[in-house]
Design an enzyme around this catalytic site. Structure first.
Site, PDB file in Angstrom:
ATOM      1  N   ALA A  66    -104.531 -71.489 -10.437  1.00  0.00           N
ATOM      2  CA  ALA A  66    -105.849 -72.117 -10.381  1.00  0.00           C
ATOM      3  C   ALA A  66    -106.040 -72.860 -11.700  1.00  0.00           C
ATOM      4  O   ALA A  66    -105.400 -72.538 -12.710  1.00  0.00           O
ATOM      5  CB  ALA A  66    -106.919 -71.061 -10.186  1.00  0.00           C
ATOM      6  N   GLY A 111    -102.684 -68.586  -8.745  1.00  0.00           N
ATOM      7  CA  GLY A 111    -103.070 -69.207  -7.478  1.00  0.00           C
ATOM      8  C   GLY A 111    -101.916 -69.907  -6.773  1.00  0.00           C
ATOM      9  O   GLY A 111    -101.934 -70.072  -5.553  1.00  0.00           O
ATOM     10  N   GLU A 114    -100.144 -67.217  -4.997  1.00  0.00           N
ATOM     11  CA  GLU A 114    -101.013 -66.822  -3.879  1.00  0.00           C
ATOM     12  C   GLU A 114    -100.939 -67.835  -2.740  1.00  0.00           C
ATOM     13  O   GLU A 114    -100.984 -67.468  -1.559  1.00  0.00           O
ATOM     14  CB  GLU A 114    -102.446 -66.665  -4.395  1.00  0.00           C
ATOM     15  CG  GLU A 114    -102.547 -65.493  -5.377  1.00  0.00           C
ATOM     16  CD  GLU A 114    -103.875 -65.436  -6.119  1.00  0.00           C
ATOM     17  OE1 GLU A 114    -104.158 -66.371  -6.904  1.00  0.00           O
ATOM     18  OE2 GLU A 114    -104.634 -64.481  -5.904  1.00  0.00           O
ATOM     19  N   GLU A 134    -102.781 -63.467 -14.203  1.00  0.00           N
ATOM     20  CA  GLU A 134    -104.232 -63.549 -14.410  1.00  0.00           C
ATOM     21  C   GLU A 134    -104.762 -62.589 -15.468  1.00  0.00           C
ATOM     22  O   GLU A 134    -105.699 -62.921 -16.206  1.00  0.00           O
ATOM     23  CB  GLU A 134    -104.975 -63.301 -13.092  1.00  0.00           C
ATOM     24  CG  GLU A 134    -104.953 -64.481 -12.135  1.00  0.00           C
ATOM     25  CD  GLU A 134    -103.736 -64.521 -11.215  1.00  0.00           C
ATOM     26  OE1 GLU A 134    -102.762 -63.779 -11.460  1.00  0.00           O
ATOM     27  OE2 GLU A 134    -103.764 -65.301 -10.252  1.00  0.00           O
TER      28      GLU A 134
END
Ligand code: CAA
Length: 260
Positions: A66, A111, A114, A134
């Site tokens: 992200a 992300g 993911e 993270e």
């Protein structure tokens, strides 16, 4: 909204979706997620689609996570909306009724890992690196990592990767079952495409129902999953594809499936 950070190429029955935001190693900001959401919605409506490949532009990153610069400015409420958008994208991707292969061509972190986990399965290039870093940023995976990684690899591996934030290479990712195959970067898209072509020779309705059975059953008790399997299996006996598949076998010829 014109797409600037994601490209889609449709060639015959296959679509290749490429996250293309090189200045940030293809990191997922709100705009990129919104573009992905729209593209996935369009693909879900597309007649004749038989498979999707998801990859990242360039030779360095699949998706490096992200967007940290954007998240830096978020309060808890915006973060909740950001995670919800990420979840809609990942759910939409996994929920496409055709096979979706992640072709991981470099860093798949946070992300990005993911996003790959939301696909049906992952092929990786030799230079690929995976991780959920993270906790190094004081947060946890927010686009499904705590849930999908755990379901795929079990709690021990998921906790090891998420607690340490360690990056693992493609060979290790294959060893632990995160990645199905590792190939040279130049062969990655061809390898994914060849798999989709093998699948496309099979009964299209059967492949859809197989995906549905696996995904709907995965979080249920075995008995409930088997109930779903019985329904899907018996329903297929009403299909033209089932009649053609069995007739072709008995007549010793290749089947000509119509997808109904
Ligand atoms: N968000 C925003 N920008 C990113 C980014 C990210 N996730 N990852 C890389 N970039 C940017 C860098 O800031 C840099 O920009 P500038 O050129 O403007 O400085 C550019 O991409 C190139 O990156 P590096 O210079 O860092 O390249 P490198 O080769 O030295 O390192 C890397 C590569 C190891 C992938 C490193 O960039 C890195 O660690 N990136 C962050 C990985 C990460 O922590 N991902 C998880 C994010 S949190 C998350 O994803 C939350 C969630 O689950 C929803």
């Amino acid at each position: 909204m014109a797409e600037v950070n994601v490209r889609v190429e449709v060639e015959g029955p296959f679509a290749t979706v490429t996250v293309d935001r090189p200045k940030s190693l293809n990191a997922l900001d709100t705009r990129t997620l919104q573009e992905l959401e729209k593209i996935i919605g369009d693909l879900a409506q597309r007649d004749g689609l038989r498979g999707v490949i998801l990859t990242g532009a360039g030779e360095k990153a699949f998706v490096a996570g992200a967007d940290i610069a954007e998240m830096n400015g978020m309060d808890a409420d915006r973060a909740r909306h950001f995670a919800a958008l990420g979840h809609r994208v990942m759910d939409g991707l996994g929920g496409l009724p055709v096979p979706v292969i992640a072709a991981v061509n470099g860093f798949a972190l946070g992300g990005g890992c993911e996003l790959a986990l939301a696909c049906d399965f992952i092929y990786a290039s030799e230079n690929a690196k995976f991780g959920l870093p993270e906790v190094s940023l004081g947060v946890i995976p927010g686009f499904g990592g705590t849930q999908r990684l755990t379901r795929l690899l079990g709690r021990g591996r998921a906790k090891e990767l998420i607690f340490t934030g360690d990056m693992i290479d493609a060979a290790k990712a294959r060893e632990i079952g995160l990645v199905m195959e590792v190939v040279p970067l130049a062969r990655l898209l061809g390898h994914a495409r060849a798999a989709l072509e093998r699948v496309a020779k099979k009964g299209p309705l059967a492949v859809r129902r197989a995906k549905e059975g696996i995904d709907r059953g995965a979080d249920l008790e075995l008995a409930d999953g088997l109930t779903i399997e019985r329904e899907l299996f018996s329903d297929l006996f009403n299909s033209a594809d089932r009649r053609e598949g069995m007739k072709a076998f008995l007549e010793k010829r290749p089947p000509a499936f119509a997808g109904r």
